[in-house]
Design an enzyme around this catalytic site. Structure first.
Site, PDB file in Angstrom:
ATOM      1  N   CYS A 317       1.162   4.950 -13.962  1.00 32.10           N
ATOM      2  CA  CYS A 317       0.247   3.891 -13.516  1.00 32.10           C
ATOM      3  C   CYS A 317      -1.167   4.114 -14.044  1.00 32.10           C
ATOM      4  O   CYS A 317      -1.915   3.159 -14.260  1.00 32.10           O
ATOM      5  CB  CYS A 317       0.245   3.792 -11.989  1.00 32.10           C
ATOM      6  SG  CYS A 317      -0.128   5.341 -11.146  1.00 32.10           S
ATOM      7  N   HIS A 750      -1.746   6.521  -6.646  1.00 32.66           N
ATOM      8  CA  HIS A 750      -1.418   5.362  -7.471  1.00 32.66           C
ATOM      9  C   HIS A 750      -2.690   4.688  -7.974  1.00 32.66           C
ATOM     10  O   HIS A 750      -3.688   4.614  -7.259  1.00 32.66           O
ATOM     11  CB  HIS A 750      -0.596   4.370  -6.644  1.00 32.66           C
ATOM     12  CG  HIS A 750      -0.042   3.233  -7.436  1.00 32.66           C
ATOM     13  ND1 HIS A 750       0.748   3.407  -8.552  1.00 32.66           N
ATOM     14  CD2 HIS A 750      -0.154   1.886  -7.279  1.00 32.66           C
ATOM     15  CE1 HIS A 750       1.093   2.226  -9.044  1.00 32.66           C
ATOM     16  NE2 HIS A 750       0.553   1.285  -8.287  1.00 32.66           N
TER      17      HIS A 750
END
Length: 790
Positions: A317, A750
């Site tokens: 990510c 994330h």
């Protein structure tokens, strides 16, 4: 058929060392599932989509291709989902996102007229049948590289392999039809390399897998090594060998001999089972990242050019969020999309375009910006996998080439450096220069004389002055309430009513240009140490200003902590006041020359207390000194961990050298891209345990270590060629991109990107792209601004 026979010389039978691409086009994101399928060049084993295979024929003359086409199978809608047990990489308990299953069909094509022949067919020449069978049964290079990256550390040779005793039992293992000796299992079977017992593997959380018979056999016999049947092929290194005492997948350099003991000819065996690493990959790449959305609101998807998602390759990510913002800048759009076609990049690429950064950046640019892979057919976006781009840009970097989570800022800096070097022969085309700007530091010593140091940078890294919070009264009341209730930290974090400091971005920018004291500064005018005043400004304003918020700070003992803080970021900022003024009338420059003993004193020195404690444990004095220096004297435990992992270094007994160090070259390259000299970069990284941000701080806090290597200018107009070529303009900027981070560390959690496109904010959460209803402007980790003309 005669046409095929006449081209047999252009057909090659793959060797185990060949990289075979059969899952994705090397110059586009077409796959066997695309409308035209995928064409595998039977000479180079590169894959091409239908629209691009003719280009390869024109370039190479290779006429024979294996065509692979996948069509969805009908799957019951009520197919049960597997339930995960853990959110971790490399363990049992993956995710099932109910993806459709596919049926694969094959045929042979001969270009340029796309003459088609069926496969399989007994009429095909034997050479073609063997070559195609090998390609069909091979593990694709795309998947091989992905699986290799999932293995955090390279498999080590087992300490039991070279001394393994094999029992002469007369057992001969058949090439197929295996079954566990203690149950009816016929899959996930392991051959014990000591006695030849075939037993099933460990039981999975949901009852699948085996019945633990192989590991139970080890506990009864202590026979250490087993190989997974179904993973043994001509490529012996790819076989899954497990060492029970070492509790890890290992390499067995004598595997051919150990298999021959049981009558196994590895060269004729076919792969029928996934290795442990492949199974871990399947379990961990299907995580549904869509669980992370804006305030839990339903995501309204958006499609079309510039709205293509990036598939998460497993902890990628950080790359996805960064590249989405980068490919929203005019400089990267122009360089790798508007002014460079896929065909142009392919024609310039070497024989293997998967290894060419220019080709893979162009492929990524066209994939993201063309809209070809962002079609609202199913009202959800599959996205494109940036696998080849990641492989080529991270090939020389130990961390970015792994499947571990990384810092988005570190990746941005590394990527910009790679792009700059790739465009070094054509600097006018270099899109990375749009981020670059000059920084000038003025050091004023008590003598009244000054020095000016200049360097280039592509990010403005800002400390967050918490004392400048605008909600101090609210914070004080909240802290009193928290103390009164006796709440723990975790309880507070779970509370919806938590009050965080709010710091204006203007305060962070003001802090950057404010004066600071440099203690113990050596003045060449006073010929001694003193306290100097340092001020910093910008010599140029870039096209795109990248601001990094230093939310991750080091507490006492180098313990990392993430600041729980909001940054109030306006849509438009003006940094005109941050422009440096250079040498002023009446200012006199400090004399050149710093004594050697002063330079020596800036070199990192081992903390004697740490060294003494390690020596008392029985470690070598020199080794202990190296351990302390390489961990920035962080503590005994850190030094010991470094020592234990570097005991086998070839230069562990070499004298301590401050000129060179075993620091990561890519980290050196990153600091070089900031404008620092190589020896200074190496010195700083060595003193900072290899951490780029700490190394940058070390250089700033040790100006004597770098003053002779920086560009020292005596006037504002005497700029270096590099600085004069930097973009420049007014100081007004508009916010257009935010990379935000969720988690307690940059190496976990994330990353998500929010980008202003066509007058509206859009969230890019890996493959999910949707209209943003509440962009987290106050929670960003890295902010991207575009200069406003006029």
């Amino acid at each position: 058929m005669e046409l095929l026979r006449s081209n047999l010389s252009r057909v090659q039978i793959p060797e185990p060392t060949h990289r075979i691409y059969k899952h994705e086009c090397c110059i586009s994101f077409d796959t066997p599932r695309s409308e035209g399928g995928l064409f595998v060049d039977m000479n180079s084993f590169l894959a091409f989509g239908k629209d691009y295979v003719s280009w390869n024929y024109e370039k190479t003359g290779n006429p024979v291709y294996l065509h692979i086409k996948q069509t969805p199978k009908s799957v019951p809608e009520d197919r049960p989902l597997k339930k995960p047990t853990l959110l971790a990489i490399g363990v049992d308990g993956g995710f099932d996102n109910n993806e459709p299953e596919y049926e694969e069909s094959y045929s042979i094509f001969i270009l340029p007229d796309f003459v088609s022949l069926p496969f399989p067919s007994v009429e095909l020449p034997e050479k073609v049948r063997i070559a195609v069978d090998t390609v069909v049964n091979a593990v694709g290079a795309e998947r091989k590289e992905q699986v290799a990256a999932w293995t955090a550390e390279k498999k080590q040779v087992s300490q039991h392999a070279l001394t393994l005793q094999q029992i002469k039992s007369g057992i001969v293992i058949s090439p197929s039809g295996w079954k566990c000796a203690k149950c009816d299992k016929t899959e996930n079977l392991w051959l014990n390399l000591t006695d030849g017992m075939i037993l099933c593997g460990r039981k999975n959380w949901d009852g699948t897998g085996g019945n633990n018979h192989a590991v139970e056999h080890y506990k009864e016999t202590a026979y250490p090594l087993a190989v997974k049947l179904g993973t043994i092929t001509a490529d012996l290194e790819a076989a899954d060998v497990y060492s029970y005492p070492e509790d890890d997948s290992v390499l067995d350099p004598l595997l051919a001999e150990h298999l021959a003991h049981f009558g196994i000819d590895f060269s004729s065996m076919q792969k029928t089972e996934m290795t442990t690493a492949e199974r871990e990959l399947d379990q961990n790449t299907t995580f549904d990242w869509n669980r992370i959305q804006e305030s839990g609101k339903e995501l309204v998807p958006v499609f079309g050019p510039g709205y293509t998602g990036l598939v998460n390759l497993g902890n990628s990510c950080y790359l996805a969020a960064t590249m989405q913002v980068v490919f929203s800048t005019h400089s990267f759009i122009s360089r790798y999309f508007s002014h460079q076609s896929l065909k142009m990049a392919f024609e310039m690429a070497p024989a293997d375009p998967t290894l060419d950064l220019n080709m893979q950046l162009t492929k990524l640019g066209h994939g993201l910006l063309s809209g070809k892979y962002s079609i609202p057919a199913t009202q959800s976006q599959e996205g494109i996998p940036p696998r080849m781009f990641k492989n080529v840009i991270a090939a020389s970097h130990a961390e970015f080439s792994s499947m571990r989570q990384q810092d988005a800022l570190d990746f941005f800096l590394y990527m910009v450096g790679k792009v700059e070097r790739a465009n070094s022969t054509t600097p006018d085309l270099d899109p990375s220069r749009s981020f670059k700007f000059g920084i000038e530091e003025k050091i004023l010593c008590p003598s009244g004389k000054v020095s000016y140091n200049k360097r280039d940078d592509c990010i403005l890294s800002l400390n967050i002055p918490l004392h400048e919070a605008t909600n101090k009264d609210e914070l004080e009341a909240f802290n009193k309430q928290k103390a009164g209730k006796g709440l723990e930290e975790n309880d507070i974090r779970a509370s919806d009513e938590i009050v965080r400091p709010r710091v204006p971005l203007e305060a962070c920018l003001a802090n950057f240009v404010s004066s600071e004291q440099i203690e113990d500064y050596y003045s060449s005018a006073l010929k001694g140490r003193t306290t100097a005043i340092k001020t910093t400004g910008l010599t140029s304003f870039p096209d795109y200003l990248v601001l990094h918020m230093r939310k991750f700070v080091m507490e006492e003992g180098w313990v990392p902590k993430k600041l729980d803080v909001y940054i109030d970021v306006p849509d438009v900022i003006d940094i005109s006041h941050m422009r440096s003024k250079g040498l002023q009338p009446g200012e006199e420059l400090l004399p050149d020359g710093v004594p050697e003993e002063v330079m020596e004193s800036a070199k990192p020195v081992a903390n004697e207390e740490i060294v003494a404690q390690l020596v008392s444990m029985g470690f070598n004095q020199l080794h202990c000194q190296k351990a302390a220096i390489n961990t920035s004297n962080a503590g005994v435990e850190e030094a010991m961990n470094w020592l234990l992992s570097h005991m086998d270094d070839p230069d562990i007994d070499a004298p301590i050298s401050h000129q060179t160090s075993d620091v990561d070259q890519s980290s050196v390259d990153t600091l070089l891209s900031f404008g620092f000299a190589e020896d200074v970069a190496r010195k700083a990284l060595k003193a900072s345990g290899g951490d780029i941000e700490k190394a940058t701080d070390w250089i700033f806090n040790n100006p004597n270590a770098s003053v002779s290597d920086m560009d020292v200018s005596s006037s504002n107009s005497a700029q270096t060629p590099a600085q004069s070529a930097l973009p420049d303009g007014g100081g007004k900027y508009k916010l257009f991109g935010i990379v935000s981070h969720m988690g307690t560390s940059v190496h976990c959690g994330h990353y998500v990107a929010h980008i202003l496109k066509e007058g509206r904010w859009v969230i890019f959460n890996d493959s999910k792209v949707g209209i943003s209803t509440d962009p987290p402007k106050d929670m960003g980790y890295v902010y991207f601004f575009q200069r406003i003309d006029g």
